[in-house]
Design a protein around this motif. Structure first.
Motif, PDB file in Angstrom:
ATOM      1  N   LEU A 282      47.380  65.830  26.846  1.00  0.00           N
ATOM      2  CA  LEU A 282      46.285  65.759  25.875  1.00  0.00           C
ATOM      3  C   LEU A 282      45.140  66.643  26.328  1.00  0.00           C
ATOM      4  O   LEU A 282      44.828  66.706  27.517  1.00  0.00           O
ATOM      5  CB  LEU A 282      45.773  64.322  25.759  1.00  0.00           C
ATOM      6  CG  LEU A 282      46.770  63.280  25.255  1.00  0.00           C
ATOM      7  CD1 LEU A 282      46.139  61.896  25.311  1.00  0.00           C
ATOM      8  CD2 LEU A 282      47.209  63.600  23.833  1.00  0.00           C
TER       9      LEU A 282
ATOM     10  N   LYS B  69      51.881  51.155  34.297  1.00  0.00           N
ATOM     11  CA  LYS B  69      51.655  52.145  33.236  1.00  0.00           C
ATOM     12  C   LYS B  69      52.699  51.983  32.138  1.00  0.00           C
ATOM     13  O   LYS B  69      52.412  52.212  30.961  1.00  0.00           O
ATOM     14  CB  LYS B  69      51.703  53.557  33.815  1.00  0.00           C
ATOM     15  CG  LYS B  69      50.485  53.888  34.664  1.00  0.00           C
ATOM     16  CD  LYS B  69      50.474  55.355  35.060  1.00  0.00           C
ATOM     17  CE  LYS B  69      49.398  55.654  36.099  1.00  0.00           C
ATOM     18  NZ  LYS B  69      48.030  55.522  35.584  1.00  0.00           N
TER      19      LYS B  69
ATOM     20  N   MET C 279      40.779  60.142  26.324  1.00  0.00           N
ATOM     21  CA  MET C 279      40.669  61.582  26.107  1.00  0.00           C
ATOM     22  C   MET C 279      40.180  61.758  24.676  1.00  0.00           C
ATOM     23  O   MET C 279      40.795  61.237  23.737  1.00  0.00           O
ATOM     24  CB  MET C 279      42.035  62.254  26.305  1.00  0.00           C
ATOM     25  CG  MET C 279      41.955  63.761  26.336  1.00  0.00           C
ATOM     26  SD  MET C 279      41.174  64.361  27.862  1.00  0.00           S
ATOM     27  CE  MET C 279      42.596  64.620  28.912  1.00  0.00           C
TER      28      MET C 279
ATOM     29  N   GLU D 107      37.168  63.832  28.846  1.00  0.00           N
ATOM     30  CA  GLU D 107      37.477  62.460  29.254  1.00  0.00           C
ATOM     31  C   GLU D 107      36.223  61.605  29.243  1.00  0.00           C
ATOM     32  O   GLU D 107      35.156  62.053  29.675  1.00  0.00           O
ATOM     33  CB  GLU D 107      38.067  62.449  30.666  1.00  0.00           C
ATOM     34  CG  GLU D 107      39.555  62.672  30.674  1.00  0.00           C
ATOM     35  CD  GLU D 107      40.161  62.544  32.058  1.00  0.00           C
ATOM     36  OE1 GLU D 107      40.508  63.604  32.613  1.00  0.00           O
ATOM     37  OE2 GLU D 107      40.289  61.422  32.576  1.00  0.00           O
TER      38      GLU D 107
ATOM     39  N   VAL E  10      53.022  65.675  31.371  1.00  0.00           N
ATOM     40  CA  VAL E  10      52.407  64.829  32.394  1.00  0.00           C
ATOM     41  C   VAL E  10      53.446  63.822  32.878  1.00  0.00           C
ATOM     42  O   VAL E  10      54.106  63.168  32.064  1.00  0.00           O
ATOM     43  CB  VAL E  10      51.164  64.103  31.836  1.00  0.00           C
ATOM     44  CG1 VAL E  10      50.453  63.322  32.931  1.00  0.00           C
ATOM     45  CG2 VAL E  10      50.200  65.106  31.196  1.00  0.00           C
TER      46      VAL E  10
ATOM     47  N   GLU F 263      44.556  55.808  30.104  1.00  0.00           N
ATOM     48  CA  GLU F 263      44.923  54.724  31.013  1.00  0.00           C
ATOM     49  C   GLU F 263      43.954  53.578  30.812  1.00  0.00           C
ATOM     50  O   GLU F 263      42.855  53.765  30.281  1.00  0.00           O
ATOM     51  CB  GLU F 263      44.816  55.183  32.480  1.00  0.00           C
ATOM     52  CG  GLU F 263      43.391  55.533  32.876  1.00  0.00           C
ATOM     53  CD  GLU F 263      43.132  55.586  34.376  1.00  0.00           C
ATOM     54  OE1 GLU F 263      43.941  55.074  35.161  1.00  0.00           O
ATOM     55  OE2 GLU F 263      42.079  56.139  34.748  1.00  0.00           O
TER      56      GLU F 263
HETATM   57  P1  AMP Z   1      45.633  58.227  34.795  1.00  0.00           P
HETATM   58  O1  AMP Z   1      45.713  57.597  36.154  1.00  0.00           O
HETATM   59  O2  AMP Z   1      46.767  57.887  33.921  1.00  0.00           O
HETATM   60  O3  AMP Z   1      44.301  58.091  34.146  1.00  0.00           O
HETATM   61  O4  AMP Z   1      45.685  59.779  35.093  1.00  0.00           O
HETATM   62  C1  AMP Z   1      44.779  60.395  35.990  1.00  0.00           C
HETATM   63  C2  AMP Z   1      44.206  61.625  35.368  1.00  0.00           C
HETATM   64  O5  AMP Z   1      45.235  62.532  34.971  1.00  0.00           O
HETATM   65  C3  AMP Z   1      43.414  61.349  34.111  1.00  0.00           C
HETATM   66  O6  AMP Z   1      42.106  60.974  34.389  1.00  0.00           O
HETATM   67  C4  AMP Z   1      43.501  62.693  33.401  1.00  0.00           C
HETATM   68  O7  AMP Z   1      42.555  63.604  33.938  1.00  0.00           O
HETATM   69  C5  AMP Z   1      44.867  63.176  33.759  1.00  0.00           C
HETATM   70  N1  AMP Z   1      45.821  62.775  32.713  1.00  0.00           N
HETATM   71  C6  AMP Z   1      46.535  61.643  32.625  1.00  0.00           C
HETATM   72  N2  AMP Z   1      47.276  61.586  31.513  1.00  0.00           N
HETATM   73  C7  AMP Z   1      47.059  62.741  30.863  1.00  0.00           C
HETATM   74  C8  AMP Z   1      47.532  63.300  29.634  1.00  0.00           C
HETATM   75  N3  AMP Z   1      48.441  62.672  28.877  1.00  0.00           N
HETATM   76  N4  AMP Z   1      47.062  64.506  29.273  1.00  0.00           N
HETATM   77  C9  AMP Z   1      46.176  65.165  30.040  1.00  0.00           C
HETATM   78  N5  AMP Z   1      45.687  64.703  31.205  1.00  0.00           N
HETATM   79  C10 AMP Z   1      46.115  63.500  31.624  1.00  0.00           C
END
Ligand code: AMP
Ligand code: GLY
Length: 422
Positions: free
Chosen positions: A188, A103, A273, A192, A141, A283
């Motif tokens: 954010l 990441k 998002m 999604e 986050v 991601e």
């Molecule tokens: P990721 O593995 O980074 O996609 O994170 C898993 C889930 O966490 C995502 O599908 C979002 O639902 C939530 N998420 C991750 N980053 C954010 C962010 N910056 N703001 C809000 N929700 C987030």
């Protein structure tokens, strides 16, 4: 042509199903596969964490095409290893897969290339977190850098809880494994979208967009899972927005990776998002999504094998994907207790009746075929998937088929796609 599919989930069953429809395919081998794949292909055991074992298997089978499902083999460099041995393989190299596997790399890459994403900081110890946290407003986050099957992301309601979460990630208390680096990110708000594209390292071809439901409970409540259901419709993204995402996110990502010497070929999964200030990258994944793939592939009308081979050969610009108009939905049946602990080896009833519902494909995820009986073997057990002219009809079909299926403790969300129906 013989095709080898690495993986054992619903995504791989859907890939096997779509690949089997290609007239050029004569044999499919799944490793390790699951109960559903065992009914349509030859399954051979392999440990997806053991690079040498996967390489030995591919060398013994000599497939004309290998398709890698999950991220683990990509992170080990399976694509590099098979290519070195002259085998044709669909998926990114280890270096290109860093868009998913780190990441920290992904965030720095996004900033370097001015691709929209949440503001962030990367920290490698608690002292750095304490200092930088003052720059963020709650909610905050906190993400572990590495592959944690979607469990390494914590949304924190305050600075104090964010510091605690970071400490828990560094100490190993939260994941059972210590994080070397963490990403702290601005929260954010928005809807999604899973925007998946094929890439040959240069060109990008979008797949139909979809929306995953990550929380286990109805109304998006409870803990995060690998995905409890997904839908895809033509109206999820209007053509202008799709074009914008292609021009400002997917294409610059592929161009940036090529410019940095790690061309990305395979599936570029942009987790977006849709915020008030436009789409932002949450991601990247370097592979097909699960369960997105189930809902996407039931809408694909053109030959998947041709498209995958075009990615390997750098011919994606000459290939066009054809999709059925309308919609699709995939509803996941999970084991009672998932994403926590759950029982396995429970018999599943009603699969034949479910498959009779028009337009429905029942993709297996955590199942095993034993003595002619399909048993549960994982948290996400089945992905009941339907395509139809409208989302309402696709959901009706999927839920009608789901009603035929039963196993002890079976659980599924009854509200997949509901937000889009309103
Ligand atoms: P990721 O593995 O980074 O996609 O994170 C898993 C889930 O966490 C995502 O599908 C979002 O639902 C939530 N998420 C991750 N980053 C954010 C962010 N910056 N703001 C809000 N929700 C987030
Ligand atoms: N459904 C989310 C993922 O495949 O990562």
């Amino acid at each position: 042509m013989k095709v080898l599919i690495l993986g054992s989930g619903g995504r791989e069953h859907a890939l096997a199903w779509a690949i089997a429809r290609s007239p050029r395919v004569t044999e499919i081998v799944c490793a390790p596969g699951n109960g559903g794949m065992a009914q349509m292909a030859r399954c051979v055991p392999v440990d997806l964490k053991d690079l040498d074992a996967m390489v030995r298997l591919a060398e013994a089978e000599r497939p004309g095409l290998t398709v890698v499902g999950p991220e683990q083999p990509l992170s080990l460099g399976i694509v590099d290893a098979l290519r070195e041995r002259g085998l044709r393989v669909f998926g990114p190299t280890r270096a290109a897969a860093m868009l998913e596997t780190s990441k920290g790399f992904a965030k720095q890459f996004l900033k370097r290339h001015n691709i929209p994403t949440a503001n962030y900081a990367i920290c490698s110890n608690a002292a750095e977190v304490n200092k930088i946290i003052e720059m963020f407003h709650a909610p905050i986050v906190v993400k572990a850098d590495g592959l944690f099957a979607g469990k390494g992301v914590i949304v924190c309601p305050s600075r104090h809880t964010a510091v605690e979460a970071a400490q828990g990630l560094f100490s190993g208390a939260l994941l059972g494994e210590t994080a070397q680096q963490i990403v702290i990110e601005e929260f954010l708000e928005g809807d999604e979208i899973s925007f998946l594209c094929l890439s040959d390292g240069k060109h990008v071809a979008p797949l139909v967009p979809s929306q995953d439901h990550k929380r286990v409970g109805e109304g998006d409540t409870g803990p995060n899972t690998g995905g409890m259901g997904v839908y895809s419709t033509d109206v999820l993204l209007d053509p202008a927005m799709s074009e914008w995402i292609l021009r400002h996110i997917a294409e610059p990502t592929v161009a940036g990776m090529a410019a940095e010497g790690a061309p990305f070929s395979g599936v570029l999964y942009c987790g977006l998002m849709m915020t008030a200030r436009g789409p932002q990258v949450l991601e990247f994944n370097a592979r097909f999504g699960d369960p997105e793939t189930q809902a996407i592939l039931v809408r694909l009308e053109s030959d998947l094998v041709d498209a995958l081979e075009a990615c390997i050969d750098g011919r994606l610009a000459e290939t066009s994907l054809r999709w059925s108009a309308g919609a699709s939905a995939c509803v996941v049946a999970s084991s009672g207790g998932y994403p926590g602990s759950y029982k396995t080896a429970l018999p599943i009833a009603g699969l034949a009746a479910a498959a009779q519902v028009p337009g429905v494909e029942v993709f297996h995820a955590g199942t095993a075929l034993k003595d002619g009986q399909i048993l549960t073997a994982g948290g996400r057990v089945l992905g009941v998937t339907a395509a139809a002219d409208s989302l309402r009809q696709a959901l009706d079909r999927a839920y009608q088929a789901m009603a035929e299926i039963s196993f002890e403790g079976m659980y599924y969300r009854r509200d997949i796609g509901h937000r889009a129906l309103k």
